[in-house]
Design a protein around this motif. Structure first.
Motif, PDB file in Angstrom:
ATOM      1  N   SER B 466      -7.500  -2.220  -2.292  1.00  0.00           N
ATOM      2  CA  SER B 466      -8.370  -3.397  -2.150  1.00  0.00           C
ATOM      3  C   SER B 466      -7.572  -4.644  -1.799  1.00  0.00           C
ATOM      4  O   SER B 466      -6.588  -4.955  -2.458  1.00  0.00           O
ATOM      5  CB  SER B 466      -9.119  -3.680  -3.454  1.00  0.00           C
ATOM      6  OG  SER B 466      -9.974  -2.634  -3.763  1.00  0.00           O
ATOM      7  N   SER B 467      -8.027  -5.367  -0.797  1.00  0.00           N
ATOM      8  CA  SER B 467      -7.303  -6.573  -0.397  1.00  0.00           C
ATOM      9  C   SER B 467      -7.335  -7.625  -1.507  1.00  0.00           C
ATOM     10  O   SER B 467      -6.510  -8.527  -1.544  1.00  0.00           O
ATOM     11  CB  SER B 467      -7.935  -7.158   0.871  1.00  0.00           C
ATOM     12  OG  SER B 467      -9.184  -7.746   0.568  1.00  0.00           O
ATOM     13  N   ASP B 468      -8.287  -7.493  -2.394  1.00  0.00           N
ATOM     14  CA  ASP B 468      -8.455  -8.482  -3.456  1.00  0.00           C
ATOM     15  C   ASP B 468      -7.228  -8.628  -4.345  1.00  0.00           C
ATOM     16  O   ASP B 468      -6.899  -9.719  -4.781  1.00  0.00           O
ATOM     17  CB  ASP B 468      -9.646  -8.095  -4.324  1.00  0.00           C
ATOM     18  CG  ASP B 468     -10.862  -7.787  -3.483  1.00  0.00           C
ATOM     19  OD1 ASP B 468     -11.546  -8.731  -3.100  1.00  0.00           O
ATOM     20  OD2 ASP B 468     -11.088  -6.598  -3.175  1.00  0.00           O
ATOM     21  N   TRP B 469      -6.544  -7.517  -4.615  1.00  0.00           N
ATOM     22  CA  TRP B 469      -5.402  -7.606  -5.531  1.00  0.00           C
ATOM     23  C   TRP B 469      -4.284  -8.423  -4.891  1.00  0.00           C
ATOM     24  O   TRP B 469      -3.694  -9.288  -5.531  1.00  0.00           O
ATOM     25  CB  TRP B 469      -4.894  -6.220  -5.933  1.00  0.00           C
ATOM     26  CG  TRP B 469      -5.978  -5.247  -6.318  1.00  0.00           C
ATOM     27  CD1 TRP B 469      -6.040  -3.931  -5.974  1.00  0.00           C
ATOM     28  CD2 TRP B 469      -7.149  -5.495  -7.122  1.00  0.00           C
ATOM     29  NE1 TRP B 469      -7.173  -3.350  -6.492  1.00  0.00           N
ATOM     30  CE2 TRP B 469      -7.871  -4.275  -7.191  1.00  0.00           C
ATOM     31  CE3 TRP B 469      -7.667  -6.616  -7.770  1.00  0.00           C
ATOM     32  CZ2 TRP B 469      -9.074  -4.160  -7.893  1.00  0.00           C
ATOM     33  CZ3 TRP B 469      -8.877  -6.500  -8.465  1.00  0.00           C
ATOM     34  CH2 TRP B 469      -9.553  -5.289  -8.523  1.00  0.00           C
ATOM     35  N   ALA B 470      -4.012  -8.149  -3.615  1.00  0.00           N
ATOM     36  CA  ALA B 470      -2.973  -8.921  -2.927  1.00  0.00           C
ATOM     37  C   ALA B 470      -3.366 -10.391  -2.880  1.00  0.00           C
ATOM     38  O   ALA B 470      -2.533 -11.282  -3.084  1.00  0.00           O
ATOM     39  CB  ALA B 470      -2.771  -8.387  -1.509  1.00  0.00           C
ATOM     40  N   PHE B 471      -4.653 -10.638  -2.660  1.00  0.00           N
ATOM     41  CA  PHE B 471      -5.126 -12.017  -2.592  1.00  0.00           C
ATOM     42  C   PHE B 471      -4.938 -12.730  -3.936  1.00  0.00           C
ATOM     43  O   PHE B 471      -4.482 -13.868  -4.002  1.00  0.00           O
ATOM     44  CB  PHE B 471      -6.597 -12.044  -2.189  1.00  0.00           C
ATOM     45  CG  PHE B 471      -7.144 -13.433  -2.065  1.00  0.00           C
ATOM     46  CD1 PHE B 471      -6.988 -14.143  -0.891  1.00  0.00           C
ATOM     47  CD2 PHE B 471      -7.791 -14.047  -3.131  1.00  0.00           C
ATOM     48  CE1 PHE B 471      -7.470 -15.438  -0.781  1.00  0.00           C
ATOM     49  CE2 PHE B 471      -8.271 -15.337  -3.032  1.00  0.00           C
ATOM     50  CZ  PHE B 471      -8.115 -16.034  -1.851  1.00  0.00           C
ATOM     51  N   ILE B 472      -5.277 -12.036  -5.002  1.00  0.00           N
ATOM     52  CA  ILE B 472      -5.155 -12.644  -6.332  1.00  0.00           C
ATOM     53  C   ILE B 472      -3.683 -12.938  -6.643  1.00  0.00           C
ATOM     54  O   ILE B 472      -3.352 -13.986  -7.187  1.00  0.00           O
ATOM     55  CB  ILE B 472      -5.767 -11.730  -7.417  1.00  0.00           C
ATOM     56  CG1 ILE B 472      -7.275 -11.617  -7.209  1.00  0.00           C
ATOM     57  CG2 ILE B 472      -5.475 -12.277  -8.803  1.00  0.00           C
ATOM     58  CD1 ILE B 472      -7.956 -10.623  -8.125  1.00  0.00           C
ATOM     59  N   LEU B 473      -2.814 -12.017  -6.265  1.00  0.00           N
ATOM     60  CA  LEU B 473      -1.388 -12.251  -6.509  1.00  0.00           C
ATOM     61  C   LEU B 473      -0.944 -13.523  -5.785  1.00  0.00           C
ATOM     62  O   LEU B 473      -0.164 -14.303  -6.301  1.00  0.00           O
ATOM     63  CB  LEU B 473      -0.550 -11.068  -6.031  1.00  0.00           C
ATOM     64  CG  LEU B 473      -0.711  -9.788  -6.851  1.00  0.00           C
ATOM     65  CD1 LEU B 473       0.095  -8.653  -6.229  1.00  0.00           C
ATOM     66  CD2 LEU B 473      -0.265 -10.015  -8.290  1.00  0.00           C
ATOM     67  N   LYS B 474      -1.477 -13.727  -4.605  1.00  0.00           N
ATOM     68  CA  LYS B 474      -1.104 -14.917  -3.852  1.00  0.00           C
ATOM     69  C   LYS B 474      -1.619 -16.196  -4.518  1.00  0.00           C
ATOM     70  O   LYS B 474      -0.912 -17.175  -4.616  1.00  0.00           O
ATOM     71  CB  LYS B 474      -1.630 -14.851  -2.426  1.00  0.00           C
ATOM     72  CG  LYS B 474      -1.196 -16.050  -1.595  1.00  0.00           C
ATOM     73  CD  LYS B 474      -2.018 -16.178  -0.341  1.00  0.00           C
ATOM     74  CE  LYS B 474      -2.096 -17.578   0.201  1.00  0.00           C
ATOM     75  NZ  LYS B 474      -0.977 -18.441   0.059  1.00  0.00           N
ATOM     76  N   THR B 475      -2.868 -16.158  -4.985  1.00  0.00           N
ATOM     77  CA  THR B 475      -3.421 -17.382  -5.550  1.00  0.00           C
ATOM     78  C   THR B 475      -2.811 -17.730  -6.903  1.00  0.00           C
ATOM     79  O   THR B 475      -2.851 -18.878  -7.322  1.00  0.00           O
ATOM     80  CB  THR B 475      -4.947 -17.287  -5.770  1.00  0.00           C
ATOM     81  OG1 THR B 475      -5.180 -16.220  -6.682  1.00  0.00           O
ATOM     82  CG2 THR B 475      -5.684 -17.050  -4.482  1.00  0.00           C
TER      83      THR B 475
END
Lengths: 385, 530
Positions: B466-475
């Motif tokens: 899920s792209s969401d995990w990478a996104f959350i790590l970034k934020t």
């Protein structure tokens, strides 16, 4: 927890668990002994937990305060923290043009309790990401029109082979990334348009590579460069292409378009008003990439509409009023003329926001048979100075 | 047919799969609950009312397979209802508490009525399941529902073709099961497109996908109509791309409508504002304050001194903004038509669905006004869906779109940077191992336990992607949860991989993770065998 529950774990997993449980001398035990110790340890922990808190007669108010104090749960560390620290260490040399990421940012902080010692940790919690998978390979990914990212690993056999091959030279050789521009050619290792080298230091296992050229194809060799400039290939990456940035120079006959029209449409599409000039449009388009006009994830907590953050000193004071009382459980009670619900024991509590001014709060109770009536009217006044 | 061009509004509804049967309350499950209360049900209310009133409209909506899986999951439906009941209880208390402050009292009543109505809609009208409602709207010709990659993996970084194919195929298969037909279009996660991925879409019978502006503008050969007409990839799949001007007016935090001072302030929630002891039962059980959804203030201005929200003012603004949006689209269409004549342009305006209602409280109202105004107040533009536009204009330019995404800076940097680049090593290895075992077991004799284990591996791999995990790590917020999720799925995958290889599958454990990660019940690991 029984001993048989532990049988499915490997000894390494059990050791990990023993570590979490602070079992001293764990490395000396056999697997069987280890299981015994863990079961025993759980039993003591559970016993301590199950023991009721010592009965103490405290005045009510203190009990309440106590409740407030003990409300917060204790946070426990979770394994990702360890993992995060390790990563920072591993990835220390960063050829990234931005400042190195602060460990504080990279290390995920535990936010809430996830491990309870009274329950055997799930298998997943004992899992740590392997540093490598025993392969020798390099993988190339495209980040944007100007940057690539590579990660790699070299297994022991390969390293041994290189050591043997290079002999004394090995220690004096350097690991390199050789980046080839192989646009529109079938690459055989020698026919690239051009290449450049990046020296890798400090055991890094990934790198951001600035190629600076959109719309070209790339391939990277990971290799060793001897002091006499001989290059020994370790492994070769996949081939990637950086995306184009700008208008294509190719037009097709059937759908011929004038450059002028292209820019007219471009200006609108980019959101820079109608009919921007090519120069304006291009510049503005680059700028627009810096704006965030998609959220990526709009759900909770991710700020989309930027919150105005001005650091200012501030103070908010609100007052509330609690009206409470008790009567016969089957009585009818009205507060300011409005019927309210009683709890089963006949008590009631109401909580009001209290604005400035005078409040009359007539509370009236009528017995279930309608014979008895009681009325109490507290008067409250609030004034803010 | 005297309109000069078309407007296609596209709402992308997505949440990552968050389901924790092992906990009674789980903070991250609130994402779904908030989205149902604040976005999905309000939007459905608008759509249904417009349908009842025979308003002419059509919208495109992507519902991701993870979201659809959660919306149809009985456990989450129950948990949602419990969450909603708590909210009603809180709103009820608020009605009493605010009795002497008429501004707030009116708002408390508004919330109370809203939430009780939501409960009525959810329980009595929709029988706890929103998907059939979306389906009915599609069958009525009002919504064009499109699919998305299985777990919203960011495809340009997927590396393995089998992994991309599995994501797409899973999305299409679930769609078929829920909506009884094949999807016409797909929303590529984060609009992430990599040349060649369209061939996989073609295999699945998908007719079009949506991409960002520069995907077409920088396509080759040069696009004749810019982003105002679709283009065919060499595979024959059409690419529609986003119009930035219309996007900006809703998205932009500086110029966009949602920042208007009369609109509701998102960041002042009673979950944070009220006395701890009082609000305690309605926040996270561990005592962390969270948003409850009850918010009393308007944005007011660039100040911390917020004023009470006045619904009628906000409604008036939403109407004004809808009028402004329509006017600008009319002007835009007239201009485009003057260049593209006789071809009628299509303006693609995609948004995250959760922007409407959750972030921008008045968003659903704005949409309602916009649709009504388009019906009554003008003749220049007409609402359309991409597939209908393709029916009108089946002949389009063929080109190769450029790799692109709608993320910050337009490419892959959001999902590939210092905080999250370490995940790809593991994701790629897992995909490789999945393909390895799928090939080794690509015969019909695999069944029973082994088949279950292999299928579960496919689920775990996809969940990790899920792209969401990478996104959350970034934020940088909620990172513990994101790391935990990647670790859990990679761990489950890896253990299963070893167990299958060594032929010692632990059935009890397999069952326990099948119960947790229970999405895509009909998945078939053989999709990785190619």
């Amino acid at each position: 927890m029984e001993k048989k529950d532990l049988a499915k774990f490997t000894k390494e997993e059990l050791l990990e668990l023993a570590k979490k449980l602070k079992i001293v001398g764990r490395y000396a035990y056999t697997k069987d002994e280890l299981m015994d110790k863990i079961v025993k340890r759980y039993k003591t922990l559970n016993k301590n937990k199950a023991k009721p808190a010592p009965e103490r007669k405290l005045p009510r108010i203190i009990e309440k305060v106590k409740k407030v104090i003990t409300r917060g749960r204790k946070k426990k560390e979770v394994s990702p923290v360890v993992l995060g620290e390790k990563r920072v260490e591993e990835r220390a040399p960063r050829p990234y043009w931005e400042a190195p990421v602060e460990p504080a940012q990279t290390v995920p902080q535990p936010q809430k309790e996830e491990i309870s010692v009274a329950v055997a940790p799930a298998r997943e919690e004992m899992f740590t990401f392997p540093r490598a998978y025993g392969d020798t390979k390099i993988v190339l990914l495209v980040r944007d029109p100007w940057w690539l990212h590579a990660y790699w690993e070299i297994n022991r056999e390969k390293e041994e082979e290189l050591r043997k091959k290079l002999g004394d030279l090995y220690a004096r050789s350097k690991y390199l990334l050789r980046v080839y521009d192989i646009t529109d050619i079938i690459f055989d290792g020698t026919n690239a348009h051009s290449y450049f080298d990046i020296e890798i230091n400090g055991g890094a296992d990934n790198w951001y590579i600035e190629v600076g050229k959109p719309n070209r194809s790339w391939c990277v060799d990971l290799g060793l460069l001897t002091p006499d400039k001989k290059f020994f290939l370790v492994c070769r990456s996949n081939v990637v292409r950086t995306p184009r940035f700008g208008m294509s120079e190719i037009t097709d006959e059937e759908w011929m378009s004038l450059e002028e029209d292209y820019w007219k449409l471009f200006g609108v599409a980019g959101g820079f008003g109608l009919g921007s000039s090519p120069v304006q449009a291009k510049r503005a388009f680059k700028r627009r990439f810096k704006e965030d006009i998609s959220s990526g994830a709009p759900w909770s907590l991710f700020s989309l509409l930027e919150k105005e953050k001005e650091r200012k000193f501030w103070l908010v004071v609100n007052t509330e009023l609690i009206v409470y009382g008790a009567t016969e459980p089957d009585a009818k009670v009205t507060v300011q003329g409005k019927l309210i619900k009683l709890r089963n024991d006949g008590t009631f509590t109401l909580r009001f926001a209290l604005p400035d001014g005078m409040q009359y709060i007539p509370v009236e109770a009528v017995s279930s048979d309608g014979v008895d009536k009681r009325k109490v009217t507290p008067v409250v006044s609030r004034r803010t100075e | 047919m005297n309109e000069k061009g078309y407007l296609a509004l596209v709402l992308h509804a997505h949440l990552p799969f968050v389901r924790h049967p092992e906990y009674e309350d789980f903070l991250e499950e609130r994402w779904l609950f908030e989205a149902i209360t604040e976005t999905y049900i309000p939007l459905l209310n608008v759509f249904e009312r417009l349908l009842e009133e025979n308003m002419d409209y059509c919208l495109t909506m992507s519902i991701t397979p993870t979201l659809a899986s959660m919306l149809t999951d009985p456990l989450l439906q129950q948990k949602y209802l419990r969450n909603l009941e708590k909210l009603i209880e809180l709103a009820d208390k608020e009605v009493t508490r605010t009795r002497w402050q008429s501004d707030f009292h009116q708002l408390a009543l508004m919330y109370y009525h809203r939430f009780t109505h939501t409960r009525y809609v959810f329980v009595d009208k929709y029988k706890m399941n929103l998907i059939p409602v979306f389906r009915r709207l599609q069958e009525a010709g009002r919504l064009e529902i499109i699919t998305c990659a299985g777990t919203h993996a960011y495809l340009p970084l997927a590396l393995h073709r089998q992994a991309v194919r599995a994501q797409i195929k899973t999305g299409v298969d679930l769609y078929q099961k829920l909506f009884g037909t094949r999807p016409k279009g797909i929303w590529l996660p984060e609009c992430g497109y990599n040349p060649g991925d369209d061939e996989i879409l073609k295999e699945e019978g998908i007719k079009y996908f949506i991409m960002d502006t520069h995907g077409i503008l920088f396509g080759s050969p040069r696009p004749k109509y810019g982003v105002y007409a679709p283009c065919y990839c060499k595979s024959g799949v059409a690419a529609f791309s986003r119009d930035m001007e219309s996007s900006k007016s809703v998205w932009s935090s500086i110029e966009g409508y949602p920042g208007d001072y009369n609109y509701r302030e998102f960041y002042r929630d009673v979950g944070y504002d009220l006395d701890y002891e009082y609000i305690r039962p309605y926040i996270n059980p561990d005592g962390t304050r969270v948003n409850t959804g009850i918010k009393y203030y308007r944005i007011t201005g660039k100040t911390d001194d917020k004023q009470p929200y006045v619904p009628s003012w906000a409604t008036a603004k939403a109407a004004e903004h809808a009028g402004n949006f329509m006017f600008n689209r009319e002007k835009q269409v007239e201009y485009l038509y003057s260049i593209m004549h006789p071809r009628k342009p299509i303006i693609i305006s995609p948004y995250d669905a959760e922007l409407y209602g959750h972030w921008w409280f008045e968003g659903p109202q704005w949409l309602d006004f916009l649709i009504r105004k388009i019906n009554f107040d003008q003749k220049t533009i007409k609402l359309i869906t991409p597939s209908r536009y393709l029916e009108i204009y089946p002949k389009n330019q063929v080109l190769t779109p450029s790799m692109s995404s709608w993320g910050w800076k337009g490419y892959s940097e959001v999902w590939l940077e210092g905080s999250n680049d370490w995940i790809y090593r593991h994701l790629h290895k897992a995909a490789e191992r999945m393909a390895e075992l799928a090939k080794a077991n690509n015969h019909p004799h695999v069944d029973g336990l082994k088949q279950r284990a292999l299928n579960q591996m496919a689920r775990e791999l996809m969940l990790a992607q899920s792209s969401d995990w990478a996104f959350i790590l970034k934020t940088g917020t909620f990172t513990t949860y994101a790391v935990r999720r990647i670790r859990d799925h990679i761990a489950r995958f890896t253990y299963l991989y070893e167990q299958v290889k060594e032929n010692r599958i632990d059935e009890g454990w397999l069952k326990s993770i099948e119960d947790k990660d229970n999405l895509f019940p009909e998945i078939n690991y053989r999709i990785y065998a190619e």
